[in-house]
Write an enzyme that holds these catalytic residues in place. Structure first.
Site, PDB file in Angstrom:
ATOM      1  CG  HIS B 122     -27.392  22.429  24.984  1.00 40.54           C
ATOM      2  ND1 HIS B 122     -27.233  23.762  24.368  1.00 40.54           N
ATOM      3  CD2 HIS B 122     -28.669  22.025  24.626  1.00 40.54           C
ATOM      4  CE1 HIS B 122     -28.376  23.820  23.540  1.00 40.54           C
ATOM      5  NE2 HIS B 122     -29.164  23.060  23.704  1.00 40.54           N
ATOM      6  CG  ASP B 181     -31.902  21.066  13.184  1.00 42.47           C
ATOM      7  OD1 ASP B 181     -32.416  20.441  14.165  1.00 42.47           O
ATOM      8  OD2 ASP B 181     -31.172  21.962  13.522  1.00 42.47           O
ATOM      9  CB  ALA B 183     -37.304  18.383  18.654  1.00 41.41           C
ATOM     10  CE  LYS B 233     -46.889   4.974  12.522  1.00 39.59           C
ATOM     11  NZ  LYS B 233     -47.101   5.150  10.919  1.00 39.59           N
ATOM     12  N   GLY B 314     -34.253  22.838   4.983  1.00 41.57           N
ATOM     13  CA  GLY B 314     -33.018  23.610   4.727  1.00 41.57           C
ATOM     14  C   GLY B 314     -33.306  24.752   3.747  1.00 41.57           C
TER      15      GLY B 314
END
Lengths: 353, 353
Positions: B122, B181, B183, B233, B314
C-alpha cells in the site's frame, strides 16, 4: 417494408456503400474506404451511434465545405516514442487510423508510444483504434475531445465540456481481448441519438436541466446537461482527457470546441491521442498475455448476480461482431430510410434490395 | 482535552513523528522518512484516509512480519522507456517514490516512460506520485491495485475487485496544476474509515448489499459491496487499472489480492504503475503549459451553479495544503488518541503537547 425485424446486410456490402457515398461526395477512394470500414466496424460491434447513422451527417458536413477532401495529413513533430499528426481537416477516421498505425510501429520498436492529432475531425467509436493495437498483440489507450459541448465542470452551469471518451484495449492471447469503450458521461450523444430515432424516452440520470432535474424527452435533450459518471470524478476524468487529447496537441477544448452537428462549415480542430504499449516490458509476451487471459476468465467465472453469464468489457461487442459477420448487420427501418435518401441524393446504389 | 476544534500540528513535526514511529518498529531511517513524508503530504492535501490514520495499521503489519524491513528494492527489467521495480515486500511509499523518480528521469530523456512495481505494498494517496512529476513540469499518470477487494465486476456477486485508483497530474506553468486523484468506486475505503471513525452514517449510494440495497451503517460496510462510478463504466475502468498496474507487472489482482487490513502477515504483492510524459512532445513546453493554464482558467471562470468559486481537481487540495502548511495539520481527537497510543506502545515521543 416496415415493422418487421430489421434488415440484415453483409458488412462488406455496407462498407462498399459507405465508401461509394463518400466518394460521390468528393472524398478520395482510399479515405472513403478507410472511413467506411471504421463506420461499419462500429455497427458490427453494436456501437450503432458511431456507425452508419453518421453517413448522412458526414455527407452534409462535406457538402457544407466543413471537411478538407484532399488533406495533406502529415507528421509535424516526431520522436522515437511520439508523434503529432496534423490532419489538415481531413476525415477523422483517416487521421486516427494513421495515428494508430504510427503508434503501433513506434511501440513495436521502442516499447511505448504516444501519438496525438491536431486539426482532425470526429473519428467515430473510440474503441476501434485501441482494438487495432490489441489485434497486433499490443495494449492501446485512446482519448478524444468530443465534437460538441454538453455539460459544465462539476458544480458549474455553462456547457464547456463534451462526452470526452476513453477506450482501453488489452490483448489476452488466445482469449477475447479486454476492450473498454466509454464516454465519461453516463451516456453519449450517440446513444441518445439512437434512442431519439427509435422514439424512446430517455431514462432519468442521463440528462439534467439547470436545476438538476431529469430530462426524459429526447426532443428536450439540448436544453439540458449530460451527467458525468461518478459526479466530480467523471468530470475530472473528462477534463484530464480534454487536456491530454486536445490542449497538449494544440487542438480544441472548452469554448473553442465546434459543435459539428450545429456548425457544418467551421473546421473542428478535433484532437485525439493514442498510447500504445508492448505487453512484454516486464515479462515475456506469451506469459503476460496468458496471465491476462487467466485473470479475465477468473473474473468471468466469479459469479453472476442474475444467473446470466458475467460479461467483461468487450465480450458482448465481440459476440455481436461474430453474429453480425455471420448474419449481416441489422439496419433498423428509420436508418435504412435515411441511407436510401442519402444514396438517392448522391446518385449511388443503396445496399437494400 | 476533547470536543474543541482539532489540534493543529506542524507538518514537519508530524513527519518526524511518523518517521520515529516507523523507525522504532524497525524500518530503516531513510525508508521511515520517505514513508512519513508521503503520509503527511496526504494529510496536508486533505486525503486524510491515506495519511496519519495509516501509521497504526502500518506498525501493526510490520509487527506481524508482513513487511520486509530491509528490502532489496531493485530494477529487474529495464528499457529506455520502461522499468519494472521489484519492491521485495518493502513499504509501498518507498517503492513508488523510487518508481516515480525513475519514470521522471526516463521521461526527461526519452519523452515518455512507464514504470511498474511488483511485490510492493500500500502506497497511500494516489495523487502524491504524479504530483511529484507535475512539480518537475511533467505530466504524470498513476494506477494502482487496491489492497482489499470490495466489489464484483458489474453484474457479478463476488468480491474480486478493489477500489483501484487513478491519478493524473498535469502541470500548468505558473498556475496551480490539474490534479485528479480518484478511486473508481463512488468512495474509497479510506473515506469510509474516516466517516466510521467520526461515527457518521454513510450516505446511500456508497455501499450496497447483495440485493442492491444501500448500507448506511459504517459498522455494516463489510457485509456489502462498494459501488463503481458510472456502473459498468467504472467497473470496466477498474478492471483495466487492475490489468495494467497489477497483472502486467506480475502483481496481485482478483482473487490473489491480499486484504492488508485482515491478513497482516502475507505479503500483498501490490502492483502500481506510473506513466510520465514530457509536455513538449508537440509544441515547446512554455507554450504547452501556458495553454493548459489558460484552458483551466477558462473552465474555472465558466460559471458556477452555487455562486461559490468553481474548483477544478486539485484546486481545493492545493488551498488546503497552503492553509495546513501555514496553520498546521488538523488532527481530530480520535486520531490523536490513536497516535498517542502508538507512540506509547513504541516508546517514542508523540507530537501533541
Amino acid at each position: 417494408v416496415t415493422g418487421g425485424p430489421p434488415w440484415r446486410v453483409p458488412a462488406e456490402r455496407l462498407v462498399a456503400f459507405c465508401a461509394a457515398a463518400l466518394e460521390a461526395a468528393g472524398v478520395t477512394p482510399d479515405h472513403a474506404l478507410t472511413t467506411g470500414r471504421r463506420l461499419v466496424e462500429a455497427d458490427l460491434r453494436g456501437r450503432t451511434g458511431h456507425g452508419l447513422i453518421r453517413v448522412g451527417p458526414y455527407v452534409d458536413r462535406i457538402e457544407a465545405g466543413g471537411v478538407n477532401l484532399h488533406p495533406d495529413i502529415r507528421v509535424v513533430h516526431e520522436t522515437p516514442v511520439s508523434a503529432q499528426i496534423d490532419a489538415d481537416n481531413g476525415l477523422g477516421q483517416v487521421a486516427v487510423t494513421m495515428a494508430t498505425e504510427l503508434a503501433i510501429g513506434k511501440a513495436q520498436n521502442a516499447g511505448l508510444a504516444w501519438v496525438g492529432t491536431v486539426r482532425s475531425n470526429h473519428a467515430g467509436a473510440a474503441g476501434l483504434y485501441p482494438a487495432i493495437a490489441a489485434k497486433r498483440g499490443l495494449i492501446g489507450l485512446y482519448l478524444a475531445v468530443a465534437n460538441a459541448n454538453a455539460m459544465p465542470p462539476w458544480g458549474g452551469n455553462a456547457r464547456v465540456l463534451g462526452t470526452n471518451p476513453i477506450a482501453i484495449a488489452i490483448p489476452a492471447g488466445d482469449g477475447p481481448p479486454f476492450l473498454l469503450d466509454i464516454a465519461t458521461t453516463v451516456v453519449s450523444h450517440g446513444t441518445i441519438k439512437v434512442a431519439a430515432m427509435a422514439g424512446e424516452e430517455i431514462p432519468a440520470g442521463w440528462v439534467i436541466d439547470g436545476a438538476g432535474r431529469p430530462i426524459t424527452d429526447p426532443a428536450r435533450v439540448d436544453e439540458g446537461f449530460l451527467v458525468p459518471i461518478g459526479g466530480h470524478k467523471g468530470s475530472g476524468l473528462n477534463i484530464a482527457i480534454g487536456l491530454l487529447a486536445g490542449v497538449l496537441n494544440g487542438a480544441a477544448f472548452g469554448r473553442s470546441v465546434v459543435d459539428h452537428a450545429a456548425d457544418l462549415g467551421t473546421p473542428t480542430n478535433t484532437g485525439q491521442a493514442l498510447l500504445v504499449m508492448r505487453p512484454d516490458l516486464f515479462m515475456p509476451a506469451p506469459e503476460a498475455l496468458a496471465s491476462i487471459a487467466r485473470h479475465l476468465d477468473e473474473l468471468r467465472r466469479s459469479g453472476s448476480a442474475s444467473g446470466e453469464p458475467l460479461r467483461l468489457p468487450g465480450d458482448r461487442a465481440g459476440e455481436l461482431e461474430t453474429e453480425n459477420r455471420a448474419r449481416g448487420i441489422p439496419v433498423p427501418d428509420a436508418l435504412r430510410e435515411r441511407l436510401v435518401a442519402v444514396a438517392t441524393r448522391l446518385g449511388v446504389a443503396h445496399p437494400f434490395d
